[in-house]
Design an enzyme around this catalytic site. Structure first.
Site, PDB file in Angstrom:
ATOM      1  N   ARG A 101       0.882  -1.062   0.095  1.00 35.74           N
ATOM      2  CA  ARG A 101       0.079   0.076  -0.059  1.00 35.74           C
ATOM      3  C   ARG A 101       1.191   1.276   0.035  1.00 35.74           C
ATOM      4  NH1 ARG A 101      -1.117   2.855   4.356  1.00 35.74           N
ATOM      5  NH2 ARG A 101      -3.182   3.128   3.816  1.00 35.74           N
ATOM      6  N   LEU A 102       0.367   2.292  -0.746  1.00 33.52           N
ATOM      7  CA  LEU A 102       0.866   3.607  -0.497  1.00 33.52           C
ATOM      8  C   LEU A 102       0.043   4.205   0.342  1.00 33.52           C
ATOM      9  CD1 LEU A 102       2.399   4.237  -4.131  1.00 33.52           C
ATOM     10  CD2 LEU A 102       3.458   3.567  -1.837  1.00 33.52           C
ATOM     11  N   ASP A 103       0.174   5.478   1.176  1.00 36.75           N
ATOM     12  CA  ASP A 103      -0.758   6.236   1.694  1.00 36.75           C
ATOM     13  C   ASP A 103      -1.504   7.076   0.899  1.00 36.75           C
ATOM     14  OD1 ASP A 103       0.511   5.137   3.980  1.00 36.75           O
ATOM     15  OD2 ASP A 103       1.928   7.107   4.338  1.00 36.75           O
ATOM     16  N   LYS A 104      -2.586   7.563   1.173  1.00 32.94           N
ATOM     17  CA  LYS A 104      -3.184   8.466   0.485  1.00 32.94           C
ATOM     18  C   LYS A 104      -2.582   9.760  -0.372  1.00 32.94           C
ATOM     19  CE  LYS A 104      -7.686  11.291   0.364  1.00 32.94           C
ATOM     20  NZ  LYS A 104      -8.788  11.770   1.499  1.00 32.94           N
ATOM     21  N   HIS A 190       3.385   3.561   7.535  1.00 33.97           N
ATOM     22  CA  HIS A 190       3.964   5.006   7.519  1.00 33.97           C
ATOM     23  C   HIS A 190       5.616   4.987   7.781  1.00 33.97           C
ATOM     24  CE1 HIS A 190       0.082   6.989   8.241  1.00 33.97           C
ATOM     25  NE2 HIS A 190      -0.154   6.293   7.043  1.00 33.97           N
TER      26      HIS A 190
END
Length: 241
Positions: A101-104, A190
């Site tokens: 995943r990548l943060d928003k 994160h």
């Protein structure tokens, strides 16, 4: 493979629709009309037609996406646009998911696939797959910071990170901002942002530019765009994992 299962996997029809097409004699295998739902086929070599159109079989799909800001790494969300929503209608499949995943607010390279084994191999901490990020960081970033990253950091919540490689590309002492590249081989929540926070810095912008052997070329692939992996890219990705 059963012909009805093939039609479902090829996204030609649902199971009930597939049965209806077969009843209507719309499904043909090697120029022979299919008469039974359970008929076995060779999905890799047989010629399958539905209503006169040849259906090509592909089990796994691999898309390299340049994720833009504001899009979340998920398959469904009631409030936000997801990375899967960026796929064209003809490329969308319900089983395609993001790898990691990548943060928003994080941009850059994201792999989408329905190959569960490759997904696991790339994300498993035991495989130490490199993930490279480019970041703009506010606050102090110097050779001391690089040394701290190289040794591994204790985050503010007490978690210990593995050693990471930090390269300072450009520093602006007046604005207390630096352009850096960071390579990590794990994927804590994160993580890059938390690593800089542990050294007194703050990530202003974050972009992933590499995952394993995959490199992001923003000239050829602008933000919000995606493309299928080439056979050579896929072979190298699998060879390294």
């Amino acid at each position: 493979m059963r012909i009805d299962k093939f039609l479902v996997q090829a996204q030609v029809a649902t199971r009930s629709q597939a049965h209806k097409l077969i009843k209507q004699k719309q499904v043909v295998v090697n120029d022979q009309v299919v008469k039974a739902f359970k008929q076995q086929i060779d999905e890799n070599n047989d010629v399958i037609q539905v209503a006169g159109k040849v259906i090509h079989y592909q089990k796994y799909y691999y898309y390299l996406l340049n994720k833009p800001q504001g899009v979340i790494t998920a398959t469904k969300d009631a409030q936000h646009r997801t990375v899967v929503d960026l796929l064209a209608k003809d490329d969308y499949r319900a089983d395609i998911v993001p790898v990691g995943r990548l943060d928003k607010d994080t941009t850059g390279l994201l792999l989408l696939t329905n190959d569960g084994q490759l997904n696991h191999n790339l994300m498993s901490p035991a495989n130490h797959v490199a993930k490279e990020y480019e970041a703009v960081v506010a606050g102090p970033v110097d050779q001391t910071t690089s040394a701290q990253f190289a040794q591994g950091l204790v985050l503010r919540d007490g978690l210990q990170t593995q050693p990471a490689h930090l390269t300072i590309i450009q520093a602006d002492p007046k604005q207390q901002a630096s352009l850096v590249r960071v390579v990590i081989k794990e994927g804590k929540y994160h993580q890059v942002k938390r690593m800089f926070a542990a050294t007194g810095g703050r990530v202003v912008e974050l972009k992933r530019v590499r995952l394993g052997s995959l490199q992001l070329d923003e000239t050829a692939l602008p933000q919000g765009q995606y493309r299928a992996l080439t056979p050579a890219e896929l072979a190298q990705l699998k060879q390294n994992n």
